[in-house]
Write an enzyme that holds these catalytic residues in place. Structure first.
Site, PDB file in Angstrom:
ATOM      1  N   GLU A   1     -28.657   5.599  22.398  1.00 59.58           N
ATOM      2  CA  GLU A   1     -29.035   4.772  21.245  1.00 59.58           C
ATOM      3  C   GLU A   1     -29.854   5.582  20.252  1.00 59.58           C
ATOM      4  OE1 GLU A   1     -32.325   4.009  24.311  1.00 59.58           O
ATOM      5  OE2 GLU A   1     -30.220   4.567  24.290  1.00 59.58           O
TER       6      GLU A   1
ATOM      7  N   ASP B   1     -34.293   5.474  17.022  1.00 56.87           N
ATOM      8  CA  ASP B   1     -33.768   4.818  18.219  1.00 56.87           C
ATOM      9  C   ASP B   1     -33.639   3.329  17.946  1.00 56.87           C
ATOM     10  OD1 ASP B   1     -33.885   7.197  19.560  1.00 56.87           O
ATOM     11  OD2 ASP B   1     -35.399   6.570  21.018  1.00 56.87           O
ATOM     12  N   ILE B   2     -32.680   2.700  18.608  1.00 53.97           N
ATOM     13  CA  ILE B   2     -32.606   1.232  18.588  1.00 53.97           C
ATOM     14  C   ILE B   2     -33.631   0.710  19.586  1.00 53.97           C
ATOM     15  CG2 ILE B   2     -31.156  -0.779  18.993  1.00 53.97           C
ATOM     16  CD1 ILE B   2     -28.742   0.931  18.301  1.00 53.97           C
TER      17      ILE B   2
END
Length: 302
Positions: free
Chosen positions: A222, A179-180
């Site tokens: 994301e 994930d960002i």
């Protein structure tokens, strides 16, 4: 009677798609129709020749197999195949479409023998436009519209294939999920257009770090996943570290003073005890959540 024969000849000659009468040994006895060079090459010169005179052996073998299957089943059969001008000797200079042509072949046994052999009628319809549209629609259904990489649907399909292959051959395979970090903060602070740019640039940078056999997927807003064939946990960790480091080189709006982009990463190597892809995914997700709990911008394997 003569007028009926002339009409029949005219009708056969005017058939929009080419029709071939081919023997069970693979010889062209008659050819008619398909004279529009926008769709077909003129195959009149093939009459009297064998499939093996005009095609590579592998292609001639395939055509002969379809003829013999049709004769054995004694019914109409439909097949699809691809040929180009360069695949058939004698058509090199014939006017017609360039590149590969995708055909739908309809093969019907004839009720009589000709020249002592059983024969079929093979009609060939150019379905290239339809085929290309189907490929385009298939690609659209598998591709994330923003980043251009594969989407969650394709991910689950490929993960299942990898899992079945792993169970059959017991070759090391790994899954990376990431994930960002604080992506909502990026959207809120810089706007969704900047968030989109971050997603696209991160995708490009990560793709450049992967091997040709690896594949990157956007599985959520994301959230991303990477499938790594022939990769154990140790090598997957090294790859994940490279992805984590490359993400830190990104900046919002290309401003060096802006906050850097970071990702949290989880790794799951396929295990003999896994009963399904859900086991693989749960292990990767658990590692990803642990990376977040421990401060983000890190890789955790399990």
């Amino acid at each position: 009677m003569d007028s009926e024969i002339e009409l029949l000849r005219a009708m056969v000659k005017a058939l929009p798609d080419p029709v071939f009468v081919i023997t069970e040994s693979g010889h062209y006895l008659e050819i008619a129709g398909g004279k529009d060079p926008a769709y077909y090459h003129d195959g009149d010169d093939l009459k009297g020749l064998s499939l093996y005179n005009v095609m590579p052996k592998d292609k001639a073998d395939w055509f002969l197999e379809q003829i013999r299957k049709t004769l054995a089943q004694n019914r109409l059969r439909t097949v699809q195949y691809t040929l180009s001008q360069k695949d058939v000797k004698g058509l090199e200079k014939a006017p017609g479409p360039d590149g590969d042509i995708h055909f739908e072949g309809r093969i019907q046994p004839l009720p009589v023998t000709l020249q002592g052999e059983r024969t079929v009628v093979w009609s060939a319809r150019n379905i290239t436009s339809q085929h290309e549209l189907e490929i385009k629609l298939q690609r659209m259904s598998e591709t994330d519209a923003l980043t251009g990489i594969f989407n969650r649907r394709k991910f689950l399909e490929q993960l299942n294939k990898c899992f079945r292959k792993f169970k059959r051959y017991d070759r090391p395979t790994a899954l990376i999920t990431f994930d960002i970090d604080h992506f909502k903060r990026i959207n809120d602070s810089f706007g969704h257009s900047t968030g989109d740019k971050v997603l696209c640039r991160l995708t490009q940078n990560c793709t450049a770090q992967l091997r040709q056999v690896d594949s990157l997927y956007r599985i959520g807003g994301e959230e991303f996943a990477v499938l790594l064939p022939e990769t154990n946990a140790e090598n997957a960790y090294q790859q994940a570290e490279r992805l984590r480091q490359i993400s830190e080189q990104l900046r919002m709006e290309d401003r060096e003073s802006a906050d850097k982009i970071t990702i949290s990463v989880g790794i799951s190597e396929f295990a003999d005890t896994d009963a399904s892809i859900e086991d693989v995914m749960k292990r990767a997700d658990a590692c990803l959540y642990e990376a977040k709990r421990n401060g983000r911008n890190r890789v955790v394997g399990g």
